[in-house]
Scaffold this motif. Structure first.
Motif, PDB file in Angstrom:
ATOM      1  N   UNK B  71       0.861  -1.178   0.000  1.00  0.00           N
ATOM      2  CA  UNK B  71       0.000   0.000   0.000  1.00  0.00           C
ATOM      3  C   UNK B  71       0.905   1.239   0.000  1.00  0.00           C
ATOM      4  N   UNK B  72       0.967   1.914  -1.145  1.00  0.00           N
ATOM      5  CA  UNK B  72       1.856   3.069  -1.288  1.00  0.00           C
ATOM      6  C   UNK B  72       1.130   4.363  -0.935  1.00  0.00           C
ATOM      7  N   UNK B  73       1.644   5.054   0.065  1.00  0.00           N
ATOM      8  CA  UNK B  73       0.984   6.266   0.544  1.00  0.00           C
ATOM      9  C   UNK B  73       1.965   7.437   0.523  1.00  0.00           C
ATOM     10  N   UNK B  74       1.431   8.624   0.257  1.00  0.00           N
ATOM     11  CA  UNK B  74       2.280   9.825   0.242  1.00  0.00           C
ATOM     12  C   UNK B  74       1.413  11.048   0.036  1.00  0.00           C
ATOM     13  N   UNK B  75       2.033  12.222   0.063  1.00  0.00           N
ATOM     14  CA  UNK B  75       1.362  13.441  -0.387  1.00  0.00           C
ATOM     15  C   UNK B  75       1.259  13.367  -1.909  1.00  0.00           C
ATOM     16  N   UNK B  76       0.401  14.191  -2.521  1.00  0.00           N
ATOM     17  CA  UNK B  76       0.362  14.211  -3.985  1.00  0.00           C
ATOM     18  C   UNK B  76       1.716  14.658  -4.537  1.00  0.00           C
ATOM     19  N   UNK B 162      -5.381   7.627   4.938  1.00  0.00           N
ATOM     20  CA  UNK B 162      -4.985   6.282   4.505  1.00  0.00           C
ATOM     21  C   UNK B 162      -4.249   5.498   5.597  1.00  0.00           C
ATOM     22  N   UNK B 163      -3.726   6.188   6.606  1.00  0.00           N
ATOM     23  CA  UNK B 163      -3.049   5.460   7.684  1.00  0.00           C
ATOM     24  C   UNK B 163      -4.042   4.670   8.526  1.00  0.00           C
TER      25      UNK B 163
END
Ligand SMILES: Nc1nc2c(ncn2[C@@H]2O[C@H](COP(=O)(O)OP(=O)(O)O)[C@@H](O)[C@H]2O)c(=O)[nH]1
Ligand SMILES: [Mg+2]
Ligand SMILES: [Zn+2]
Ligand SMILES: [Zn+2]
Ligand SMILES: [Zn+2]
Ligand SMILES: [Zn+2]
Lengths: 113, 261
Positions: B71-76, B162-163
């Motif tokens: 699951x890849x998460x980040x700011x735009x 998303x966390x």
């Protein structure tokens, strides 16, 4: 917005419970919100009012029970109060705090009819 | 049809995992007798319980097939899609790969992934700021993944919610680019705490910036002492080898020890 989607999740649980426990209207919702849960109680209250409109929880009162953060230090085993996830252990200065309370978002109880 | 959500699709839900603590309260202990018949109902249910139920379904699906879901998460704009297209280019000959793309609008990223040579499903969340496990379950139907494949889930660009939404993945991977502030891990601690791996992307830009990588990593480990960190540039390919090794090792672990009984 984060609080908005959480309120939608709350409402889903309420609707499911209404079927299971046979009630049709909710007057009060008691919600436990941990200080470390990244949820802003005021924003939650605001969103809940608008998400609940026209549902079984229309006009329901939202009682937020704020739970303080509690952690256990892996280095010195002390149980300490924490305000933020990245706090250091006030006892020994270690960063290795394991959160044991205050990160929850739970529906505790309802007043229904 | 799916009985839990009534959505017209078939996917398993393990109802037993949802604990309803409604046995403490005898029905209808009413307050103010004579007035409205209101009563108290104990619930004790996590707000995310429903999502967690779907996540457990997904995790079982992955476990039984030895599929590695990330699951890849980040700011735009941190470079998730670029990292994925570059990763696909390097791994597609060796491993079966697939991608679920979450975005509020458009299917541009899914098209970039397909152009790089991997199957992709686009989920548009509209106003929703995160992917949830239920929508992932549906996407899994249309992907029909091969056993022992790698599934990358590009979450909506957002470091907050998303966390909280488990998708059933093996690992959350948080991507931070050096064009962001080094104190992001302190500002969004939940995300950095939920992740197992942090990728510090766009290292090719470091000579032009005043970004202190060491400080950034120290902040991230302050929030999550066990966090692994990789510094790379998806653009130049510098540091990509460690990332590919990490994926292969995680995939291998995913194929071991899933109880079949
Ligand atoms: N200089 C540099 N730019 C990058 C790198 N990775 C991505 N980008 C650029 O950053 C922008 C956003 O990338 P994208 O992959 O769409 O980010 P996403 O929103 O996280 O999916 C694009 O202009 C990319 O070309 C990198 O390693 N170095
Ligand atoms: Mg993208
Ligand atoms: Zn300590
Ligand atoms: Zn369903
Ligand atoms: Zn469904
Ligand atoms: Zn969200």
């Amino acid at each position: 917005m984060h609080e908005m989607s959480l309120c939608e999740s709350v409402l889903q649980v309420l609707e499911q419970q209404a079927q299971l426990q046979q009630f049709s209207r909710i007057k009060t919702v008691w919600l436990e919100v941990g200080a470390l849960s990244a949820v802003e109680p005021e924003a939650l209250r605001f969103c809940f009012g608008s998400v609940a409109q026209g549902t079984l929880a229309d006009q329901a009162r939202l009682e937020i029970i704020e739970i303080p953060g509690l952690a256990e230090c892996a280095a010195c085993t002390a149980r300490v109060a924490v305000q933020q996830l990245y706090d250091v252990c006030p006892n020994c200065g270690s960063f290795q705090l394991r959160i044991i309370d205050g990160d929850q978002m739970r529906i505790k109880e309802l007043e229904v009819e | 049809m799916c009985g839990v959500c009534g959505c017209g699709q078939d996917h398993a839900h393990d109802e037993q995992h949802e604990h309803q603590h409604h046995d403490h309260q005898p029905a209808g202990h009413s307050h103010a007798p004579g007035l409205s018949p209101s009563r108290m109902v104990r619930i004790e249910q996590d707000i995310l319980a429903k999502n967690n139920l779907y996540a457990a379904d997904n995790r079982r699906y992955f476990g039984e097939r030895g599929i590695l879901a990330l699951n890849l998460v980040s700011s735009p704009g941190s470079g998730k899609t670029t990292l994925l297209t570059e990763t696909i280019a390097r791994l597609r000959a060796d491993l079966p790969l697939a991608v679920i793309e979450g975005d509020q609008q458009t299917s541009r990223d899914a098209e970039r992934i397909r152009a790089a040579g991997a199957p992709a499903v686009q989920i548009n969340t509209g106003k929703g700021c995160h992917l949830d496990a239920h929508r992932i379950g549906h996407a899994l139907h249309s992907l029909a993944l091969e056993p022992a494949s790698v599934l990358f889930i590009e979450n909506v660009g957002n470091l907050v919610c998303p966390s909280a939404f488990d998708l059933g993945e093996a690992h959350k991977v948080v991507i931070l680019s050096v064009t962001e502030g080094e104190d992001k891990p302190l500002k969004y601690p939940d995300m950095f705490r939920a992740a197992d791996l942090m990728i510090l992307n766009k290292t090719d830009l470091l000579p032009y910036l005043e970004f202190d990588s060491t400080q950034c990593i120290a902040y991230a480990r302050q929030v999550n002492p066990r966090l692994r960190v990789l510094c790379l540039s998806a653009k130049t390919g510098e540091g990509m080898d460690d990332w590919l090794c990490w994926i292969k090792a995680a995939l291998m672990l995913q194929g071991i020890g899933y109880p079949s009984t």
